[in-house]
Design a protein around this motif. Structure first.
Motif, PDB file in Angstrom:
ATOM      1  N   LEU A   1      12.192  15.863  47.910  1.00 37.07           N
ATOM      2  CA  LEU A   1      12.554  16.779  46.830  1.00 37.07           C
ATOM      3  C   LEU A   1      13.619  17.752  47.320  1.00 37.07           C
ATOM      4  CD1 LEU A   1      12.203  17.933  43.998  1.00 37.07           C
ATOM      5  CD2 LEU A   1      10.284  19.293  44.881  1.00 37.07           C
ATOM      6  N   LYS A   2      13.439  18.279  48.505  1.00 44.50           N
ATOM      7  CA  LYS A   2      14.416  19.223  49.077  1.00 44.50           C
ATOM      8  C   LYS A   2      15.773  18.546  49.256  1.00 44.50           C
ATOM      9  CE  LYS A   2      15.469  23.191  51.242  1.00 44.50           C
ATOM     10  NZ  LYS A   2      16.877  23.153  51.496  1.00 44.50           N
ATOM     11  N   VAL A   3      15.784  17.307  49.712  1.00 47.92           N
ATOM     12  CA  VAL A   3      17.055  16.592  49.898  1.00 47.92           C
ATOM     13  C   VAL A   3      17.784  16.453  48.560  1.00 47.92           C
ATOM     14  CG1 VAL A   3      18.121  14.393  50.562  1.00 47.92           C
ATOM     15  CG2 VAL A   3      16.337  15.397  51.999  1.00 47.92           C
ATOM     16  N   LEU A   4      17.062  16.134  47.491  1.00 46.89           N
ATOM     17  CA  LEU A   4      17.707  16.040  46.176  1.00 46.89           C
ATOM     18  C   LEU A   4      18.243  17.402  45.747  1.00 46.89           C
ATOM     19  CD1 LEU A   4      18.492  14.556  43.574  1.00 46.89           C
ATOM     20  CD2 LEU A   4      16.209  15.149  42.697  1.00 46.89           C
TER      21      LEU A   4
ATOM     22  N   GLY B   1      19.342   6.235  49.164  1.00 44.40           N
ATOM     23  CA  GLY B   1      20.509   6.687  48.405  1.00 44.40           C
ATOM     24  C   GLY B   1      20.646   8.200  48.406  1.00 44.40           C
ATOM     25  N   LEU B   2      19.527   8.895  48.589  1.00 42.29           N
ATOM     26  CA  LEU B   2      19.577  10.352  48.692  1.00 42.29           C
ATOM     27  C   LEU B   2      20.476  10.802  49.839  1.00 42.29           C
ATOM     28  CD1 LEU B   2      15.852  11.326  48.146  1.00 42.29           C
ATOM     29  CD2 LEU B   2      17.785  12.077  46.752  1.00 42.29           C
ATOM     30  N   LEU B   3      20.607   9.950  50.840  1.00 41.08           N
ATOM     31  CA  LEU B   3      21.378  10.303  52.036  1.00 41.08           C
ATOM     32  C   LEU B   3      22.715   9.576  52.106  1.00 41.08           C
ATOM     33  CD1 LEU B   3      18.384  10.130  54.527  1.00 41.08           C
ATOM     34  CD2 LEU B   3      19.383  12.183  53.487  1.00 41.08           C
ATOM     35  N   THR B   4      23.051   8.854  51.045  1.00 38.65           N
ATOM     36  CA  THR B   4      24.273   8.064  51.033  1.00 38.65           C
ATOM     37  C   THR B   4      25.294   8.696  50.098  1.00 38.65           C
ATOM     38  OG1 THR B   4      22.951   6.079  51.398  1.00 38.65           O
ATOM     39  CG2 THR B   4      25.223   5.749  50.654  1.00 38.65           C
ATOM     40  N   GLU B   5      26.414   9.108  50.645  1.00 38.06           N
ATOM     41  CA  GLU B   5      27.455   9.708  49.821  1.00 38.06           C
ATOM     42  C   GLU B   5      27.933   8.711  48.773  1.00 38.06           C
ATOM     43  OE1 GLU B   5      31.831  11.736  50.309  1.00 38.06           O
ATOM     44  OE2 GLU B   5      30.475  11.716  52.015  1.00 38.06           O
ATOM     45  N   GLY B   6      28.033   9.173  47.529  1.00 37.59           N
ATOM     46  CA  GLY B   6      28.520   8.329  46.450  1.00 37.59           C
ATOM     47  C   GLY B   6      27.467   7.434  45.820  1.00 37.59           C
ATOM     48  N   ASP B   7      26.198   7.590  46.206  1.00 40.12           N
ATOM     49  CA  ASP B   7      25.142   6.771  45.632  1.00 40.12           C
ATOM     50  C   ASP B   7      25.024   7.065  44.134  1.00 40.12           C
ATOM     51  OD1 ASP B   7      22.666   5.020  45.962  1.00 40.12           O
ATOM     52  OD2 ASP B   7      21.797   6.861  45.111  1.00 40.12           O
TER      53      ASP B   7
END
Length: 160
Positions: free
Chosen positions: A85-88, A48-54
């Motif tokens: 952590l960086k992705v968030l 979900g970190l990589l899914t737009e609108g998650d």
């Protein structure tokens, strides 16, 4: 103070780093007379970190934006904080943490690794506008069985 948010950047929810972060957040909340912290386990957000609108990721970002104080924890991975952590944190707007205090909490096998990762995490949080508490909390793996005591000692020692 409206809220403390604990962020565990370990890809594995329920890790020893997470337990330390939660203990630190609880100790700080008790010291400040604040409500129990909100906890974000980045590992639970998964793809979900990589899914737009998650929705869970959006809720995590909203919690970060609403916090007064952040406890941001990470194990040391390849000399730095974790990629998840960086992705968030990459989802935050420029200067999103302005006016917020942040406590970097880093675990590692040895102290020099922890210090290197803490410096990088401190730089990232500062880039986002946070006032980064000094000192951060660096804990080597051999000391993790003493998590509760470490958290209490840290919260008592810092001038909040």
């Amino acid at each position: 103070m409206t809220g403390i948010v604990v962020v565990s950047g370990n890809p594995r929810a329920g890790s020893r780093t997470s337990a330390l972060a939660i203990a630190v957040g609880a100790a700080i909340a008790a010291r400040l007379g604040a409500p129990a912290p909100t906890v974000i386990e980045v590992g639970e957000l998964g793809t979900g970190l990589l899914t737009e609108g998650d929705e869970p990721t959006a809720a995590a970002v909203a919690a970060l934006n609403a916090a007064d104080l952040l406890v941001v924890a990470t194990p040391t991975y390849k000399g730095s904080y974790t990629g998840v952590l960086k992705v968030l944190l990459d989802q935050l707007q420029n200067q999103a943490l302005a006016g917020k205090r942040a406590v970097p909490v880093v675990t590692a096998g040895v102290a020099p690794q922890a210090a290197a990762a803490e410096a990088l995490l401190r730089q990232l949080l500062g880039e986002l506008g946070a006032t980064v508490i000094q000192p951060g909390l660096l804990v080597v793996e051999a000391d993790l069985p003493e998590t509760a005591e470490i958290a209490q000692k840290y919260a008592a020692a810092v001038d909040w």
